[in-house]
Design a protein around this motif. Sequence first.
Motif, short mmCIF file in Angstrom:
data_model
loop_
_atom_site.label_atom_id
_atom_site.label_comp_id
_atom_site.label_asym_id
_atom_site.label_seq_id
_atom_site.Cartn_x
_atom_site.Cartn_y
_atom_site.Cartn_z
N VAL A 142 0.85 -1.21 0.00
CA VAL A 142 0.00 0.00 0.00
C VAL A 142 0.89 1.25 0.00
CG1 VAL A 142 -1.72 1.34 1.29
CG2 VAL A 142 -1.97 -1.15 1.09
N ALA A 143 1.91 1.25 0.86
CA ALA A 143 2.80 2.42 0.93
C ALA A 143 3.46 2.68 -0.43
CB ALA A 143 3.86 2.21 2.00
N ALA A 144 3.89 1.61 -1.10
CA ALA A 144 4.56 1.77 -2.40
C ALA A 144 3.59 2.28 -3.45
CB ALA A 144 5.18 0.44 -2.82
N LEU A 145 2.36 1.75 -3.45
CA LEU A 145 1.37 2.22 -4.43
C LEU A 145 1.11 3.71 -4.24
CD1 LEU A 145 -1.57 -0.34 -4.86
CD2 LEU A 145 -0.13 0.62 -6.65
N ARG A 146 1.07 4.14 -2.99
CA ARG A 146 0.82 5.56 -2.72
C ARG A 146 1.97 6.44 -3.21
NH1 ARG A 146 -1.51 4.80 3.45
NH2 ARG A 146 -3.71 4.83 2.92
N MET A 147 3.15 5.84 -3.36
CA MET A 147 4.31 6.62 -3.86
C MET A 147 4.30 6.73 -5.38
SD MET A 147 7.47 5.23 -1.62
CE MET A 147 7.55 5.49 0.14
N ARG A 148 3.40 6.03 -6.03
CA ARG A 148 3.35 6.07 -7.50
C ARG A 148 1.94 6.42 -7.97
NH1 ARG A 148 7.74 6.66 -6.81
NH2 ARG A 148 9.60 5.63 -7.61
N PRO A 149 1.46 7.61 -7.60
CA PRO A 149 0.11 7.98 -8.01
C PRO A 149 0.01 8.01 -9.54
CG PRO A 149 1.31 9.87 -7.07
CD PRO A 149 2.16 8.67 -6.84
N GLY A 150 -1.13 7.58 -10.05
CA GLY A 150 -1.29 7.55 -11.51
C GLY A 150 -0.92 6.20 -12.11
N ARG A 151 -0.23 5.37 -11.33
CA ARG A 151 0.09 4.01 -11.81
C ARG A 151 -0.71 3.01 -10.99
NH1 ARG A 151 6.24 3.22 -13.78
NH2 ARG A 151 6.60 5.30 -14.57
#
Length: 413
Positions: free
Chosen positions: A112-121
Amino acid sequence: MNAHTKTITRQDVAKLDAADPLAHCRDLFQLPEGVIYLDGNSLGALPKSVPPRMSRAIEQEWGVGLIRSWNDADWYPAPQRVGGRIAPLIGAAVDEVIAADSTSVNLFKVLVAALRMRPGRTRIVGEIGNFPTDVYVASGVAELMNADFVALEPDAVLDAIDERVAIVSLTHVNYKTGRVYDMAEITRRAHAVGALVVWDLCHTAGAMPCDLNGAQADFAVGCGYKYLNGGPGAPAFVYVAKRHHAALHQPLTGWHGHARPFEFVHGYEPAPGMDRMLVGTASQLGLISLEAALEAFDGVDMAVLRSKSEVMTDLFIRLADQELTGFGLATPRDAATRGSQVSLTHPEGYAIMQALIARGVIGDFRAPNILRFGFAVLYLSFDDVWNAIATLKDIMDTKVWMEPEFQQRKAVT
Ligand SMILES: Cc1ncc(COP(=O)(O)O)c(C=O)c1O
């Protein structure tokens, strides 16, 4: 399986033991008489340092110290301290690793933390044959975050890493086959297209060296109860590269991840650094056991450990080639692409493994047909390998595995 030209003899094996630079480490473990333990990749053996430490923790720190021990016995900083001891085994800095929760829970937090670091992907790339919890957690995170999880065959992973990908989530050493991913290559490819990588190190930590910092890895998780020998259900660990600490926004915002937990304020404010990966009260007895167990790695050069593991798994494969018929090999023959395990295949794998366990050679079975042997080389000798194969050969020659008692499936295989 392949035939080799030179026959391996017991004398060859004795020479390997005589030259083993880690032979003295076996005495650090309490192993039952008559058992050859090839299942340290499921549950590590008991280090002798653990029982006296646990007894002190229970009788003195808990029994006498009571609540005071959170301060007086340094219970409170145990997650950071134990993480710091694991760090050098996986090529991380001491303030990049913390011991907490389970691998599954840590995986959820970092995905979840990693997904939040790549908004738009929105894409998470993984592997079809990964351990089920990795697949299930990634699928769950994708559902929660409106992302999509794409699971591929291992050979297709590299080419699937493109600009749409937010996260590549892989297990470094596959739990069934023992195949190893090239951590640096995958991470380089992911970074080239702006993606992040999460590594599951369950079958890596304590089994072989690993260089998270050298590979510029972003995130990693792993468990404490396999090659780290922390005991059943021991706390897991989580690694986050320092460069990501400031932006780290994990979803399980419990009070132990708060900047000032004992001020009991209403609003959540994440603690600096890795402390924000904590959630709730630590499993203190589990941490104490894991910390004591890690002493077995004091003074162990991981390159030396790796070299013993490569020679030992190679010996097992070559003896299997020499002595057995009817088995396949699911593990790479090339030691460089193999973890510290060997997986043989056989259609009657379950019954054969039960018969082997009844004779004191403990490995495990993974459906549908894999007999899995883990080599925790701190407590194994080359003679153990010779005896394990000799026992397996005898079980096959005498057909004892056909007995009805070995056909009955148990709940844990
Ligand atoms: C690769 C891998 N990940 C995760 C796990 C288990 O995760 P947990 O400790 O959360 O049960 C295992 C257990 O065997 C594993 O092999």
